[in-house]
Design a protein around this motif. Structure first.
Motif, short mmCIF file in Angstrom:
data_model
loop_
_atom_site.label_atom_id
_atom_site.label_comp_id
_atom_site.label_asym_id
_atom_site.label_seq_id
_atom_site.Cartn_x
_atom_site.Cartn_y
_atom_site.Cartn_z
N ASP A 170 -2.13 29.30 42.94
CA ASP A 170 -1.12 30.04 43.68
C ASP A 170 -1.57 31.47 44.01
OD1 ASP A 170 0.53 27.82 43.53
OD2 ASP A 170 1.84 28.67 41.98
N LEU A 171 -2.35 32.07 43.13
CA LEU A 171 -2.79 33.44 43.32
C LEU A 171 -3.96 33.57 44.30
CD1 LEU A 171 -2.62 34.93 39.70
CD2 LEU A 171 -0.92 35.11 41.54
N SER A 176 -4.32 32.99 47.32
CA SER A 176 -4.00 33.49 48.66
C SER A 176 -3.73 35.00 48.69
CB SER A 176 -2.80 32.74 49.23
OG SER A 176 -1.65 32.99 48.43
N LEU A 177 -3.68 35.64 47.54
CA LEU A 177 -3.42 37.07 47.49
C LEU A 177 -4.71 37.86 47.72
CD1 LEU A 177 -1.13 37.21 44.32
CD2 LEU A 177 -0.43 37.26 46.73
N TYR A 217 -5.48 43.00 44.51
CA TYR A 217 -4.16 42.78 43.91
C TYR A 217 -4.20 41.61 42.93
CZ TYR A 217 0.84 41.79 43.56
OH TYR A 217 2.10 41.54 43.08
N ARG A 218 -4.87 40.55 43.33
CA ARG A 218 -5.00 39.36 42.47
C ARG A 218 -5.65 39.73 41.14
NH1 ARG A 218 -7.65 36.10 45.83
NH2 ARG A 218 -9.67 36.76 45.06
N TYR A 232 -3.43 38.98 37.82
CA TYR A 232 -3.81 37.82 37.01
C TYR A 232 -3.66 38.06 35.50
CZ TYR A 232 -6.50 34.00 35.04
OH TYR A 232 -6.90 32.91 34.29
N PRO A 260 3.11 44.89 45.14
CA PRO A 260 2.55 45.56 46.32
C PRO A 260 3.14 46.97 46.47
CG PRO A 260 3.09 43.29 46.84
CD PRO A 260 3.64 43.57 45.46
#
Length: 184
Positions: free
Chosen positions: A52-53, A55-56, A60-61, A65, A146
Motif C-alpha cells: 500500500d505504501l 505508491s507514496l 514520505y514513505r 514506514y 503530508p
C-alpha cells in the motif's frame, strides 16, 4: 476458509468485541482474538502495508514506514505482554460511547472487503487496543503527514494535524481517536 466462514468469523469477533463493557474486558477479548493469529499473519499484514505504501513519494514513505510498523508490531507486543502479565485489572474503566460505533464500522468494513478481510480485522483489533484500552491515538506519536506535520504529545495531550480532516473517510480510525486537532 470459505467466504461464508470468513463472514461468520468476522461477525463472531465483532459480537465478542461488542460484549466488552470495560477496558479490561476489551483487552481480554482482544488478547484472545489476536492470539488466534500467527506471526505469519502479522508478517502478511506487514507485506500488505508495504504494498500500500509503494505508491507514496519515496521520502514520505521512508518517514512513514517505521511508524506504521511501530503501530502494528509494538501494539501487538504490548497487547500480548499486558495480558500475559495479568496487568488488566488496572484497566477496569468503562469503554467510551464511541466503541460500539467503532465495532459497527469494523464489521461493515471487513464484511465488504474482497481481499483477505481477516488481515484487515487484525489491523482493527490492534487499533482497538490503542484507541480504547490504552487511550492512545491510532497512529503512534511521530507519525508524519503530508505538509511536514506529525502526531505529537503537547502538554500531556495527543495532537494530530489531520484529526478533523479525516472524519469523512468511511473506515478511518480518526473518529475514534483520542487525539485533538493540532493548531498547526
Amino acid at each position: 476458509m470459505s467466504p461464508g466462514e470468513g463472514e461468520t468469523d468476522i461477525r463472531r469477533v465483532c459480537a465478542r468485541l461488542r460484549s466488552a463493557t470495560t477496558r479490561a474486558e476489551l483487552a481480554e477479548v482482544l488478547y484472545r482474538e489476536v492470539s488466534g493469529y500467527s506471526l505469519f499473519d502479522l508478517q502478511a499484514l506487514r507485506g500488505r502495508v508495504e504494498r500500500d505504501l509503494r505508491s507514496l513519494p519515496a521520502g514520505y514513505r521512508q518517514r512513514l514506514y517505521p511508524r506504521v510498523m511501530e503501530q502494528l508490531f509494538d501494539t501487538h507486543h504490548a497487547l500480548i505482554s499486558t495480558a500475559r502479565r495479568g496487568d488488566l485489572d488496572a484497566l477496569d474503566e468503562p469503554l467510551t460511547g464511541q466503541f460500539q460505533e467503532f465495532c459497527g464500522m469494523v464489521e461493515k468494513t471487513c464484511l465488504t472487503l474482497e481481499s483477505d478481510p481477516r488481515l484487515s480485522l487484525l489491523y482493527y483489533l490492534l487499533a482497538a487496543f490503542n484507541l480504547f484500552v490504552l487511550d492512545r491515538p491510532g497512529h503512534p506519536v511521530g507519525t508524519p503527514f503530508p505538509g511536514g506535520f506529525e502526531v505529537e504529545v503537547r502538554n500531556g495531550e495527543y495532537v494530530c494535524p489531520v484529526r478533523e480532516k479525516a472524519d469523512d473517510v468511511e473506515n478511518a480510525l480518526c473518529p475514534y481517536c483520542p487525539a485533538k486537532q493540532s493548531d498547526t
